[in-house]
Motif scaffolding. Sequence first.
Motif, mmCIF file in Angstrom:
data_model
loop_
_atom_site.group_PDB
_atom_site.id
_atom_site.type_symbol
_atom_site.label_atom_id
_atom_site.label_comp_id
_atom_site.label_asym_id
_atom_site.label_seq_id
_atom_site.Cartn_x
_atom_site.Cartn_y
_atom_site.Cartn_z
ATOM 1 N N ILE A 282 13.505 -16.220 18.656
ATOM 2 C CA ILE A 282 13.928 -16.960 19.839
ATOM 3 C C ILE A 282 14.758 -16.054 20.751
ATOM 4 C CG2 ILE A 282 15.252 -18.967 20.629
ATOM 5 C CD1 ILE A 282 14.879 -19.984 17.590
ATOM 6 N N ASP B 130 9.716 -18.332 20.921
ATOM 7 C CA ASP B 130 10.357 -19.326 21.767
ATOM 8 C C ASP B 130 11.343 -18.660 22.720
ATOM 9 O OD1 ASP B 130 9.686 -22.151 20.419
ATOM 10 O OD2 ASP B 130 10.006 -20.663 18.845
ATOM 11 N N LEU C 230 14.327 -26.057 16.891
ATOM 12 C CA LEU C 230 13.380 -24.973 17.102
ATOM 13 C C LEU C 230 12.977 -24.353 15.773
ATOM 14 C CD1 LEU C 230 15.100 -25.050 19.896
ATOM 15 C CD2 LEU C 230 13.988 -22.877 20.247
#
Length: 185
Positions: free
Chosen positions: A31, A60, A104
């Motif tokens: 991420i 992400d 997430l």
Amino acid sequence: MNAQVDVLTAGYAEDRVASTVTLIRDQDAVIVVDPGMVAGRHLILDPLRDLGVAVEEVTDVVFSHHHPDHTLNAALFPRARFHDHWAIYQDDRWDSREAEGFALSPSVRLMATPGHTLQDISTVADTDEGAVVLTHLWWNAEGPDPDPLAEDLEQWRAGRRRVLDLHPVLIIPGHGAAFNPTYVE
């Protein structure tokens, strides 16, 4: 195993502006938070490479809010899903969802923290040391206090209280180096 957090570049907001750009790794999730304005893309790409992460591996990207200084370099990550306050975007898909509580990965979740803008979100990563919060509720450790651009100061104050109630070991602000929140009143 908990998330690992690495600041790729610490931001600033003076005569020039750059966002703090952060990498979080948790199991299969890679991420990047706030890949916005920096003096050169190498300030994002070189630290990623040094950590052994290719841009194609980023799964992400999180935008704390939609100001260009936090979003400008999003296109560096061609395979990522993009997250904001109300949706996930990838390619030509727009999947609506509220950010509050959205996970997430097993150790990383989003939190609605309006204040700087009404659409601000914070990213909370549970690490071996404790919670780390990436947020624009602080520009940097010194302030400004209150946020001179806050759209709603009462929500901004409430957001700060919510973050501090998590007892984070580290706050990674929108435009500065990470700091220990015990120094914040």
